[in-house]
Design a protein around this motif. Structure first.
Motif, PDB file in Angstrom:
ATOM      1  N   GLY A 164       0.857  -1.175   0.000  1.00 45.96           N
ATOM      2  CA  GLY A 164       0.000   0.000   0.000  1.00 45.96           C
ATOM      3  C   GLY A 164       0.896   1.228   0.000  1.00 45.96           C
ATOM      4  O   GLY A 164       1.757   1.385  -0.846  1.00 45.96           O
ATOM      5  N   LYS A 165       0.708   2.087   1.007  1.00 52.17           N
ATOM      6  CA  LYS A 165       1.530   3.279   1.127  1.00 52.17           C
ATOM      7  C   LYS A 165       2.770   3.045   1.980  1.00 52.17           C
ATOM      8  O   LYS A 165       3.637   3.900   2.069  1.00 52.17           O
ATOM      9  N   LYS A 166       2.875   1.884   2.601  1.00 56.33           N
ATOM     10  CA  LYS A 166       4.019   1.575   3.460  1.00 56.33           C
ATOM     11  C   LYS A 166       5.185   1.070   2.620  1.00 56.33           C
ATOM     12  O   LYS A 166       5.004   0.285   1.702  1.00 56.33           O
ATOM     13  N   VAL A 167       6.371   1.526   2.980  1.00 57.02           N
ATOM     14  CA  VAL A 167       7.583   1.120   2.278  1.00 57.02           C
ATOM     15  C   VAL A 167       8.359   0.174   3.178  1.00 57.02           C
ATOM     16  O   VAL A 167       8.747   0.536   4.278  1.00 57.02           O
ATOM     17  N   MET A 168       8.562  -1.034   2.700  1.00 58.94           N
ATOM     18  CA  MET A 168       9.294  -2.043   3.459  1.00 58.94           C
ATOM     19  C   MET A 168      10.647  -2.258   2.784  1.00 58.94           C
ATOM     20  O   MET A 168      10.707  -2.634   1.622  1.00 58.94           O
ATOM     21  N   VAL A 169      11.703  -1.993   3.506  1.00 58.47           N
ATOM     22  CA  VAL A 169      13.048  -2.177   2.977  1.00 58.47           C
ATOM     23  C   VAL A 169      13.579  -3.486   3.535  1.00 58.47           C
ATOM     24  O   VAL A 169      13.895  -3.584   4.707  1.00 58.47           O
TER      25      VAL A 169
ATOM     26  N   SER B 128       3.106   9.119  -0.255  1.00 55.11           N
ATOM     27  CA  SER B 128       1.804   9.702  -0.573  1.00 55.11           C
ATOM     28  C   SER B 128       1.105   8.877  -1.658  1.00 55.11           C
ATOM     29  O   SER B 128       1.732   8.046  -2.327  1.00 55.11           O
ATOM     30  N   LYS B 129      -0.169   9.142  -1.841  1.00 59.65           N
ATOM     31  CA  LYS B 129      -0.940   8.458  -2.885  1.00 59.65           C
ATOM     32  C   LYS B 129      -0.363   8.763  -4.270  1.00 59.65           C
ATOM     33  O   LYS B 129      -0.285   7.883  -5.111  1.00 59.65           O
ATOM     34  N   THR B 130       0.051   9.997  -4.470  1.00 63.29           N
ATOM     35  CA  THR B 130       0.613  10.385  -5.763  1.00 63.29           C
ATOM     36  C   THR B 130       1.874   9.585  -6.074  1.00 63.29           C
ATOM     37  O   THR B 130       2.032   9.072  -7.180  1.00 63.29           O
TER      38      THR B 130
ATOM     39  N   ALA C  36       4.738   5.154  -8.928  1.00 66.52           N
ATOM     40  CA  ALA C  36       5.476   3.886  -8.840  1.00 66.52           C
ATOM     41  C   ALA C  36       4.723   2.775  -9.564  1.00 66.52           C
ATOM     42  O   ALA C  36       5.314   1.984 -10.307  1.00 66.52           O
ATOM     43  N   ALA C  37       3.416   2.711  -9.359  1.00 68.39           N
ATOM     44  CA  ALA C  37       2.609   1.680 -10.006  1.00 68.39           C
ATOM     45  C   ALA C  37       2.609   1.853 -11.528  1.00 68.39           C
ATOM     46  O   ALA C  37       2.700   0.871 -12.267  1.00 68.39           O
ATOM     47  N   ALA C  38       2.527   3.094 -11.993  1.00 69.58           N
ATOM     48  CA  ALA C  38       2.530   3.354 -13.441  1.00 69.58           C
ATOM     49  C   ALA C  38       3.866   2.954 -14.067  1.00 69.58           C
ATOM     50  O   ALA C  38       3.889   2.302 -15.114  1.00 69.58           O
ATOM     51  N   LEU C  39       4.961   3.331 -13.426  1.00 70.83           N
ATOM     52  CA  LEU C  39       6.282   2.955 -13.961  1.00 70.83           C
ATOM     53  C   LEU C  39       6.459   1.442 -13.952  1.00 70.83           C
ATOM     54  O   LEU C  39       6.987   0.867 -14.904  1.00 70.83           O
TER      55      LEU C  39
END
Length: 144
Positions: free
Chosen positions: A53-58, A79-81, A86-89
């Motif tokens: 989702g919006k969480k970044v897991m490293v 953020s949502k943006t 990221a999803a588009a790329l």
């Protein structure tokens, strides 16, 4: 305070310039730097598998899972943006970054166009924002 105003003013200008030029990879790189406080080399290695989702897991083999956590233990969030970029790329290219790491560093330094700018400033700013929010010395209103 002057340092924060300088940084956020230039961040917005650079982000707008990159967005207008449709440089989505550079936009994503810059937004991830500013929103998460994760080191640039680590962001460059990341992929959509690191997002929940919006969480970044490293979760790289040489790093502890909780290395990039806020003072209250939460993982960094975007953020949502940024999540949509990221999803588009990922959908179009299969990964976020197609050029060398040095390309993104050089591009941001060139676009920032300030003599004393370094990517570390973005990381340090984010860490300080998290610390201030956690300890009740201010709020971060830069992001959605």
């Amino acid at each position: 305070m002057l340092g924060e105003l300088y940084l956020t003013k230039h961040y917005r200008r650079v982000l707008q310039e990159l967005t207008e030029n449709r440089n989505l990879e550079e936009v994503l790189f810059l937004r991830m730097l500013m929103e998460t406080g994760i080191r640039p080399q680590v962001i460059y290695q990341m992929s959509s598998a690191c997002l929940m989702g919006k969480k970044v897991m490293v979760c790289f083999s040489d790093m502890k899972e909780n290395y990039y956590r806020s003072p209250d233990g939460r993982p960094p969030q975007i953020s949502k943006t940024t999540m949509h970029i990221a999803a588009a790329l990922d959908r179009v290219q299969g990964n976020w970054f197609t050029k060398s790491y040095d390309y993104y560093v050089h591009m941001l330094q060139k676009t920032w166009n300030q003599p004393h700018f370094s990517l570390y400033m973005l990381r340090r700013y984010r860490v300080e924002c998290e610390r201030k929010c956690f300890y009740g010395r201010g709020e971060n209103q830069l992001f959605e």
